[in-house]
Design a protein around this motif. Structure first.
Motif, PDB file in Angstrom:
ATOM      1  N   PHE A  34       2.446  -7.383 -16.653  1.00 52.86           N
ATOM      2  CA  PHE A  34       1.860  -8.721 -16.563  1.00 52.86           C
ATOM      3  C   PHE A  34       0.947  -8.907 -15.347  1.00 52.86           C
ATOM      4  O   PHE A  34       0.317  -9.953 -15.206  1.00 52.86           O
ATOM      5  CB  PHE A  34       2.979  -9.771 -16.526  1.00 52.86           C
ATOM      6  CG  PHE A  34       3.729  -9.848 -17.825  1.00 52.86           C
ATOM      7  CD1 PHE A  34       3.248 -10.602 -18.883  1.00 52.86           C
ATOM      8  CD2 PHE A  34       4.904  -9.128 -18.009  1.00 52.86           C
ATOM      9  CE1 PHE A  34       3.923 -10.668 -20.086  1.00 52.86           C
ATOM     10  CE2 PHE A  34       5.599  -9.182 -19.205  1.00 52.86           C
ATOM     11  CZ  PHE A  34       5.098  -9.951 -20.246  1.00 52.86           C
ATOM     12  N   GLN A  35       0.891  -7.892 -14.498  1.00 55.07           N
ATOM     13  CA  GLN A  35       0.061  -7.990 -13.302  1.00 55.07           C
ATOM     14  C   GLN A  35      -1.396  -8.240 -13.688  1.00 55.07           C
ATOM     15  O   GLN A  35      -1.925  -7.612 -14.588  1.00 55.07           O
ATOM     16  CB  GLN A  35       0.171  -6.699 -12.487  1.00 55.07           C
ATOM     17  CG  GLN A  35      -0.495  -6.770 -11.140  1.00 55.07           C
ATOM     18  CD  GLN A  35      -0.263  -5.474 -10.352  1.00 55.07           C
ATOM     19  OE1 GLN A  35       0.132  -4.456 -10.903  1.00 55.07           O
ATOM     20  NE2 GLN A  35      -0.518  -5.538  -9.068  1.00 55.07           N
ATOM     21  N   ALA A  75      12.714  -3.006 -13.886  1.00 58.07           N
ATOM     22  CA  ALA A  75      12.275  -4.409 -13.916  1.00 58.07           C
ATOM     23  C   ALA A  75      10.878  -4.540 -13.306  1.00 58.07           C
ATOM     24  O   ALA A  75      10.058  -5.332 -13.791  1.00 58.07           O
ATOM     25  CB  ALA A  75      13.273  -5.288 -13.175  1.00 58.07           C
ATOM     26  N   ALA A  76      10.602  -3.748 -12.292  1.00 60.40           N
ATOM     27  CA  ALA A  76       9.263  -3.753 -11.699  1.00 60.40           C
ATOM     28  C   ALA A  76       8.225  -3.252 -12.695  1.00 60.40           C
ATOM     29  O   ALA A  76       7.083  -3.727 -12.710  1.00 60.40           O
ATOM     30  CB  ALA A  76       9.241  -2.905 -10.421  1.00 60.40           C
ATOM     31  N   ASN A 118      16.146  -2.083 -10.726  1.00 60.51           N
ATOM     32  CA  ASN A 118      15.029  -2.705 -10.019  1.00 60.51           C
ATOM     33  C   ASN A 118      13.699  -2.020 -10.344  1.00 60.51           C
ATOM     34  O   ASN A 118      12.679  -2.686 -10.564  1.00 60.51           O
ATOM     35  CB  ASN A 118      15.294  -2.674  -8.514  1.00 60.51           C
ATOM     36  CG  ASN A 118      14.337  -3.555  -7.751  1.00 60.51           C
ATOM     37  OD1 ASN A 118      13.974  -4.627  -8.201  1.00 60.51           O
ATOM     38  ND2 ASN A 118      13.942  -3.096  -6.592  1.00 60.51           N
ATOM     39  N   MET A 124       7.221  -6.157 -14.757  1.00 56.04           N
ATOM     40  CA  MET A 124       6.277  -7.025 -14.038  1.00 56.04           C
ATOM     41  C   MET A 124       4.874  -6.431 -13.995  1.00 56.04           C
ATOM     42  O   MET A 124       3.882  -7.141 -14.080  1.00 56.04           O
ATOM     43  CB  MET A 124       6.770  -7.276 -12.603  1.00 56.04           C
ATOM     44  CG  MET A 124       7.946  -8.211 -12.505  1.00 56.04           C
ATOM     45  SD  MET A 124       7.595  -9.860 -13.174  1.00 56.04           S
ATOM     46  CE  MET A 124       6.205 -10.353 -12.182  1.00 56.04           C
ATOM     47  N   LYS A 125       4.826  -5.110 -13.886  1.00 54.79           N
ATOM     48  CA  LYS A 125       3.533  -4.429 -13.807  1.00 54.79           C
ATOM     49  C   LYS A 125       2.676  -4.682 -15.054  1.00 54.79           C
ATOM     50  O   LYS A 125       1.456  -4.767 -14.979  1.00 54.79           O
ATOM     51  CB  LYS A 125       3.792  -2.937 -13.626  1.00 54.79           C
ATOM     52  CG  LYS A 125       2.703  -2.166 -12.979  1.00 54.79           C
ATOM     53  CD  LYS A 125       3.258  -0.780 -12.651  1.00 54.79           C
ATOM     54  CE  LYS A 125       2.160   0.142 -12.222  1.00 54.79           C
ATOM     55  NZ  LYS A 125       2.675   1.489 -12.007  1.00 54.79           N
TER      56      LYS A 125
END
Length: 79
Positions: free
Chosen positions: A19-20, A12-13, A9, A16-17
């Motif tokens: 693409f933030q 995976a975060a 997790n 995402m970061k």
């Protein structure tokens, strides 16, 4: 096992970061692409460790899931 799940997790975060705050048409810089590759690798490493602990063949479960998904109706299919 809990630590592996948490690690997946967290990694995976990190993906995402990257693409933030980017728009859907924004391109990644070369530096961001390199960072993304490393974060994908980290995520996969923890997932493979988890599969090993659970005695699961990751290729087999991916094939089974892809086969299952063939019968699903996605929202985009309804439009």
């Amino acid at each position: 096992m809990k630590n592996l799940a948490e690690s997946v997790n967290i990694e995976a975060a990190e993906i995402m970061k990257i693409f933030q705050w980017k728009g859907t048409t924004d391109q990644l810089t070369d530096e961001e692409k390199t960072h993304l590759k490393y974060e994908i690798a980290d995520t996969l490493i923890y997932l493979f460790y988890m599969c090993d602990q659970l005695k699961i063949d990751p290729v087999d479960v991916m094939k089974a899931k892809l086969e299952y998904n063939k019968g699903r109706h996605w929202k985009k299919d309804k439009e």
